[in-house]
Scaffold this motif. Structure first.
Motif, PDB file in Angstrom:
ATOM      1  N   ARG A 151      44.672  18.817 111.465  1.00 35.66           N
ATOM      2  CA  ARG A 151      45.732  17.877 111.129  1.00 35.66           C
ATOM      3  C   ARG A 151      46.678  17.814 112.319  1.00 35.66           C
ATOM      4  O   ARG A 151      47.086  18.832 112.855  1.00 35.66           O
ATOM      5  CB  ARG A 151      46.491  18.356 109.893  1.00 35.66           C
ATOM      6  CG  ARG A 151      47.501  17.345 109.377  1.00 35.66           C
ATOM      7  CD  ARG A 151      48.369  17.945 108.285  1.00 35.66           C
ATOM      8  NE  ARG A 151      49.127  19.056 108.797  1.00 35.66           N
ATOM      9  CZ  ARG A 151      49.097  20.277 108.278  1.00 35.66           C
ATOM     10  NH1 ARG A 151      48.356  20.553 107.250  1.00 35.66           N
ATOM     11  NH2 ARG A 151      49.826  21.236 108.808  1.00 35.66           N
ATOM     12  N   THR A 152      46.983  16.607 112.739  1.00 36.22           N
ATOM     13  CA  THR A 152      48.010  16.488 113.765  1.00 36.22           C
ATOM     14  C   THR A 152      49.252  15.974 113.054  1.00 36.22           C
ATOM     15  O   THR A 152      49.162  15.151 112.166  1.00 36.22           O
ATOM     16  CB  THR A 152      47.583  15.504 114.872  1.00 36.22           C
ATOM     17  OG1 THR A 152      47.184  14.295 114.240  1.00 36.22           O
ATOM     18  CG2 THR A 152      46.429  16.051 115.683  1.00 36.22           C
ATOM     19  N   GLY A 153      50.391  16.500 113.426  1.00 42.55           N
ATOM     20  CA  GLY A 153      51.631  16.067 112.787  1.00 42.55           C
ATOM     21  C   GLY A 153      51.905  16.857 111.525  1.00 42.55           C
ATOM     22  O   GLY A 153      51.155  17.753 111.149  1.00 42.55           O
ATOM     23  N   PRO A 154      53.026  16.522 110.851  1.00 38.67           N
ATOM     24  CA  PRO A 154      53.470  17.308 109.697  1.00 38.67           C
ATOM     25  C   PRO A 154      52.621  17.086 108.452  1.00 38.67           C
ATOM     26  O   PRO A 154      51.851  16.128 108.364  1.00 38.67           O
ATOM     27  CB  PRO A 154      54.899  16.809 109.473  1.00 38.67           C
ATOM     28  CG  PRO A 154      54.920  15.433 110.038  1.00 38.67           C
ATOM     29  CD  PRO A 154      53.941  15.419 111.169  1.00 38.67           C
ATOM     30  N   LYS A 155      52.756  17.980 107.476  1.00 33.37           N
ATOM     31  CA  LYS A 155      52.059  17.832 106.201  1.00 33.37           C
ATOM     32  C   LYS A 155      52.684  16.686 105.413  1.00 33.37           C
ATOM     33  O   LYS A 155      53.880  16.432 105.497  1.00 33.37           O
ATOM     34  CB  LYS A 155      52.182  19.122 105.388  1.00 33.37           C
ATOM     35  CG  LYS A 155      51.362  20.271 105.952  1.00 33.37           C
ATOM     36  CD  LYS A 155      51.621  21.546 105.196  1.00 33.37           C
ATOM     37  CE  LYS A 155      50.983  21.538 103.814  1.00 33.37           C
ATOM     38  NZ  LYS A 155      51.106  22.858 103.159  1.00 33.37           N
ATOM     39  N   LEU A 156      51.833  16.054 104.615  1.00 36.10           N
ATOM     40  CA  LEU A 156      52.272  14.885 103.850  1.00 36.10           C
ATOM     41  C   LEU A 156      53.517  15.168 103.006  1.00 36.10           C
ATOM     42  O   LEU A 156      54.462  14.384 102.980  1.00 36.10           O
ATOM     43  CB  LEU A 156      51.114  14.417 102.965  1.00 36.10           C
ATOM     44  CG  LEU A 156      51.338  13.213 102.063  1.00 36.10           C
ATOM     45  CD1 LEU A 156      51.807  12.006 102.853  1.00 36.10           C
ATOM     46  CD2 LEU A 156      50.050  12.881 101.318  1.00 36.10           C
ATOM     47  N   ASP A 157      53.528  16.295 102.304  1.00 34.09           N
ATOM     48  CA  ASP A 157      54.651  16.544 101.390  1.00 34.09           C
ATOM     49  C   ASP A 157      55.833  17.238 102.068  1.00 34.09           C
ATOM     50  O   ASP A 157      56.794  17.598 101.408  1.00 34.09           O
ATOM     51  CB  ASP A 157      54.191  17.300 100.143  1.00 34.09           C
ATOM     52  CG  ASP A 157      53.347  18.509 100.482  1.00 34.09           C
ATOM     53  OD1 ASP A 157      53.162  18.781 101.682  1.00 34.09           O
ATOM     54  OD2 ASP A 157      52.869  19.175  99.555  1.00 34.09           O
ATOM     55  N   GLU A 158      55.754  17.434 103.385  1.00 37.44           N
ATOM     56  CA  GLU A 158      56.891  18.044 104.085  1.00 37.44           C
ATOM     57  C   GLU A 158      57.416  17.146 105.194  1.00 37.44           C
ATOM     58  O   GLU A 158      58.430  17.448 105.810  1.00 37.44           O
ATOM     59  CB  GLU A 158      56.466  19.399 104.678  1.00 37.44           C
ATOM     60  CG  GLU A 158      56.175  20.443 103.615  1.00 37.44           C
ATOM     61  CD  GLU A 158      55.525  21.704 104.183  1.00 37.44           C
ATOM     62  OE1 GLU A 158      55.559  21.889 105.417  1.00 37.44           O
ATOM     63  OE2 GLU A 158      54.982  22.484 103.377  1.00 37.44           O
ATOM     64  N   ALA A 159      56.730  16.027 105.445  1.00 39.22           N
ATOM     65  CA  ALA A 159      57.072  15.166 106.571  1.00 39.22           C
ATOM     66  C   ALA A 159      58.380  14.407 106.309  1.00 39.22           C
ATOM     67  O   ALA A 159      58.619  13.966 105.195  1.00 39.22           O
ATOM     68  CB  ALA A 159      55.939  14.171 106.823  1.00 39.22           C
ATOM     69  N   PRO A 160      59.223  14.249 107.340  1.00 40.02           N
ATOM     70  CA  PRO A 160      60.462  13.474 107.178  1.00 40.02           C
ATOM     71  C   PRO A 160      60.195  11.978 107.062  1.00 40.02           C
ATOM     72  O   PRO A 160      61.020  11.238 106.542  1.00 40.02           O
ATOM     73  CB  PRO A 160      61.259  13.795 108.440  1.00 40.02           C
ATOM     74  CG  PRO A 160      60.249  14.245 109.445  1.00 40.02           C
ATOM     75  CD  PRO A 160      59.119  14.856 108.684  1.00 40.02           C
ATOM     76  N   VAL A 161      59.047  11.547 107.578  1.00 38.31           N
ATOM     77  CA  VAL A 161      58.662  10.133 107.468  1.00 38.31           C
ATOM     78  C   VAL A 161      57.241  10.076 106.922  1.00 38.31           C
ATOM     79  O   VAL A 161      56.375  10.817 107.371  1.00 38.31           O
ATOM     80  CB  VAL A 161      58.705   9.422 108.848  1.00 38.31           C
ATOM     81  CG1 VAL A 161      58.227   7.976 108.721  1.00 38.31           C
ATOM     82  CG2 VAL A 161      60.104   9.478 109.446  1.00 38.31           C
ATOM     83  N   VAL A 162      57.042   9.237 105.906  1.00 33.04           N
ATOM     84  CA  VAL A 162      55.691   9.037 105.382  1.00 33.04           C
ATOM     85  C   VAL A 162      55.360   7.550 105.465  1.00 33.04           C
ATOM     86  O   VAL A 162      56.149   6.703 105.033  1.00 33.04           O
ATOM     87  CB  VAL A 162      55.563   9.523 103.918  1.00 33.04           C
ATOM     88  CG1 VAL A 162      54.201   9.129 103.337  1.00 33.04           C
ATOM     89  CG2 VAL A 162      55.751  11.032 103.836  1.00 33.04           C
TER      90      VAL A 162
ATOM     91  N   LEU B  94      51.026   4.373 113.059  1.00 31.20           N
ATOM     92  CA  LEU B  94      52.462   4.293 112.746  1.00 31.20           C
ATOM     93  C   LEU B  94      53.021   5.670 112.397  1.00 31.20           C
ATOM     94  O   LEU B  94      54.106   6.045 112.832  1.00 31.20           O
ATOM     95  CB  LEU B  94      52.696   3.346 111.567  1.00 31.20           C
ATOM     96  CG  LEU B  94      52.855   1.867 111.905  1.00 31.20           C
ATOM     97  CD1 LEU B  94      52.939   1.062 110.614  1.00 31.20           C
ATOM     98  CD2 LEU B  94      54.099   1.648 112.770  1.00 31.20           C
ATOM     99  N   ALA B  95      52.266   6.411 111.592  1.00 32.60           N
ATOM    100  CA  ALA B  95      52.705   7.755 111.205  1.00 32.60           C
ATOM    101  C   ALA B  95      52.899   8.620 112.446  1.00 32.60           C
ATOM    102  O   ALA B  95      53.887   9.339 112.563  1.00 32.60           O
ATOM    103  CB  ALA B  95      51.683   8.389 110.262  1.00 32.60           C
ATOM    104  N   LYS B  96      51.981   8.491 113.388  1.00 28.65           N
ATOM    105  CA  LYS B  96      52.059   9.279 114.613  1.00 28.65           C
ATOM    106  C   LYS B  96      53.287   8.871 115.430  1.00 28.65           C
ATOM    107  O   LYS B  96      54.042   9.719 115.908  1.00 28.65           O
ATOM    108  CB  LYS B  96      50.765   9.067 115.419  1.00 28.65           C
ATOM    109  CG  LYS B  96      50.506  10.141 116.437  1.00 28.65           C
ATOM    110  CD  LYS B  96      49.134   9.932 117.067  1.00 28.65           C
ATOM    111  CE  LYS B  96      49.056  10.722 118.360  1.00 28.65           C
ATOM    112  NZ  LYS B  96      47.915  10.301 119.169  1.00 28.65           N
ATOM    113  N   LEU B  97      53.490   7.562 115.557  1.00 30.59           N
ATOM    114  CA  LEU B  97      54.632   7.069 116.343  1.00 30.59           C
ATOM    115  C   LEU B  97      55.962   7.505 115.740  1.00 30.59           C
ATOM    116  O   LEU B  97      56.944   7.698 116.437  1.00 30.59           O
ATOM    117  CB  LEU B  97      54.584   5.536 116.432  1.00 30.59           C
ATOM    118  CG  LEU B  97      53.524   4.953 117.377  1.00 30.59           C
ATOM    119  CD1 LEU B  97      53.335   3.456 117.118  1.00 30.59           C
ATOM    120  CD2 LEU B  97      53.925   5.190 118.833  1.00 30.59           C
TER     121      LEU B  97
END
Lengths: 258, 324
Positions: free
Chosen positions: B197-208, B227-230
């Protein structure tokens, strides 16, 4: 191999749901359809039980002898169905329902029991393992793939970070997540054949269950209140005229997200 | 204090330490119960003693290493043995996770006690606990309670409560061995597959950033991922495209998936079925892009763009790239 699939017949999720004002339970008096989530279980079962002598049996509990959802599963290719329908079952909680289904499933003498991870209308998500515990069977939940390997099943079980390969001897209960297989559409021939496939209609007494154990009488929980949740305040809704992306960027900038 | 003793099922996160929902449940347990105890399992379960103590648990029951068996059967059996040994709490809080639901369901059948799931709130009533559950996409809240004797089993959705430490000392670790359950304890993990997984976890991410049917085809989900990555966020999905097999279940946001409460939730081509709304309407800010002005997603959106995702998203990707 005998495969049982539990099928839930639910009010059409596309229609707005309502609660019975007296019992505060979901109003199930309208037309019921097969829960979309169960399409995947039926398809998976049909693929696993495709050899000579293999058979798929549907098991359902529903009010008023409802079979329209079961006919969908039979039209897809299941051989027969067991329906438990009894006025005493109204208001059953998940555990009461599990007791009824466990008794009904046992009648089909299954090697494998397939269920959806959770239903679309009640979505408690505990019923399959309650059934497994009551039947004294192992269970593997959140399957995204199932293969039968001799006398055991190999399951790819969804996890937070990927999946686990789980090996489990049969008989066993396996719950499938949606999207794992492409459910077939019933053919015209299948729909016609389904009309004459056997549906064994059982009462609570037929299953040897005491009526005080199920329905509202056996439910160990009650709803005491239903109230409207705090609504979100309406935002700004604009029609895109080529500036939609810029408006989103401006919104994100204002929140300091970008 | 509503009740005397509450147990919390504590789970270990990947990479060690308690999961966020474990700490949320411990915090709420302190609010409703005089005594808080935790139950966990695993090869290094005792490592949780410090963190669960810091959030209020005085005791940590350690079921121990399960030898690769799925936790549902053995952990429920160990809990039942503790309860039947005269140690029963009045309530047990389980997280609504893969293992939490398995263990709660097994224990429910074993004890012949009902279980209430999808709990998002607990309130004191008549000396006991009532639970709150969102229904119809979160437009209504149902309050329910158990009518029989305890322990009351509650399966609680993540992010229902904010976690706050109590500053307590490390919990005392007490062994809670698994009784003989040989006939049902037979589901064994033979191999683990961890997807990168690159980037934050779905349920902990500041942006979904989530996508739905409006994307048109599976290939277009790549825009959601980009978009999620950006935005340094995570990519989510509606049930419709999970059902269609475009993305795995682990991406699903909603009633039957994950609950998310990010700073920004960007819903792209998602109509906003009640099943989806219940999983994301707690987001601080909601942006929706959908071509149908009547789509229910706009009723919860702070900014709604009535437009074609195939035009708006590529433009948004370009604009974000240009900003660097």
């Amino acid at each position: 191999m005998n495969v049982v699939v539990c099928v839930k017949q639910i009010p059409d999720p596309a229609a707005p749901g309502s609660l019975d004002p007296d019992t505060k339970t979901l109003d199930r008096s309208g037309k019921l359809i097969m829960d979309d989530s169960d399409n995947y279980g039926v398809e998976m079962a049909l693929q696993l039980a495709s050899g000579d002598g293999d058979e798929v049996t549907l098991v359902s509990m529903a009010p008023n002898g409802e079979t329209s959802g079961l006919r969908t599963g039979l039209a897809m290719g299941a051989a027969k169905a067991i329906l438990v329908s009894d006025e005493a079952l109204a208001g059953s909680d998940a555990l009461g329902t599990a007791k009824v289904l466990a008794a009904a499933i046992a009648r089909a003498n299954p090697d494998l029991v397939v269920m959806a991870t959770e239903s679309t209308d009640g979505y408690t998500g505990t019923l399959p393992v309650q059934v497994a515990e009551l039947m004294g069977l192992p269970s593997v939940t959140f399957a995204k793939a199932i293969a039968v390997d001799g006398s055991s099943v190999k399951v790819e079980r969804q996890t937070e970070s990927g999946y686990d390969e789980v090996q489990c001897p049969m008989p066993a209960v396996v719950t499938v997540t949606a999207g794992v297989v492409e459910p077939r559409y019933p053919s015209f021939k299948g729909i016609m054949a389904a009309k004459s496939k056997p549906v064994d209609n059982l009462s609570v007494a037929d299953l040897g269950i005491d009526a005080s154990q199920v329905g509202a009488a056996g439910a160990g929980q009650e709803i005491t209140d239903v109230s409207e949740a705090e609504a979100r305040t309406a935002g700004e809704i604009v029609v895109d005229e080529g500036d939609g992306a810029q408006r989103i960027v401006a919104f994100l900038e204002q929140l300091k997200v970008v | 204090m509503a009740i005397d003793k509450v147990w919390v099922l504590a789970e270990t996160a990947e990479g060690g330490g308690p999961t966020p929902v474990t700490l949320e449940l411990l915090t709420e347990a302190r609010a409703v119960g005089a005594t808080v105890e935790a139950v966990t399992w695993g090869a290094d379960a005792a490592a949780l003693a410090g963190p669960v103590g810091e959030y209020g648990a005085g005791t940590l029951y350690d079921v121990g290493d399960l030898g690769g068996m799925l936790p549902g059967v053995p952990v429920a059996a160990a809990l039942a043995a503790l309860i039947e040994g005269g140690n029963a709490p009045e309530a047990i809080l389980f997280p609504a996770t893969y293992e939490g639901r398995d263990i709660a369901g097994r224990l429910s059948a074993r004890l012949d006690k009902p279980v209430l799931t999808n709990v998002t709130g607990l309130v004191e009533s008549d000396g006991g606990l009532s639970s709150q559950h969102p229904v119809f996409g979160g437009s209504h809240i149902v309050t329910a309670r158990f009518t029989g004797s305890g322990p009351a089993l509650f399966v609680v959705r993540a992010k229902s409560f904010a976690a706050e430490p109590s500053g307590g000392a490390a919990a005392a670790v007490v062994a809670a061995p698994v009784p003989d359950v040989a006939t049902t304890n037979t589901a064994k993990v033979v191999e683990r597959h961890v997807e990168e997984r690159t980037g934050p976890k779905l349920d902990e991410a500041p942006v979904v950033v989530s996508g739905g049917r409006g994307l048109g085809e599976a290939g277009n989900y790549a825009m959601i991922e980009e978009l999620a990555k950006l935005l340094h966020g995570a990519a989510g999905a509606s049930r419709a495209i999970v059902d269609a097999g475009w993305v795995p279940y682990s991406h699903q946001v909603g009633q039957t998936g994950k609950t998310v409460k990010p700073t920004v939730y960007l819903a792209c081509g998602i109509s906003g079925a009640t099943q989806h709304l219940v999983g994301m309407k707690g987001s601080k800010n909601i942006v929706a892009v959908n071509k149908d002005q009547e789509a229910p997603i706009f009723s919860v959106a702070d900014l709604g763009i009535v437009g074609d995702v195939h035009k708006v998203l590529p433009a948004l990707i370009e604009a974000l790239k240009a900003k660097g």
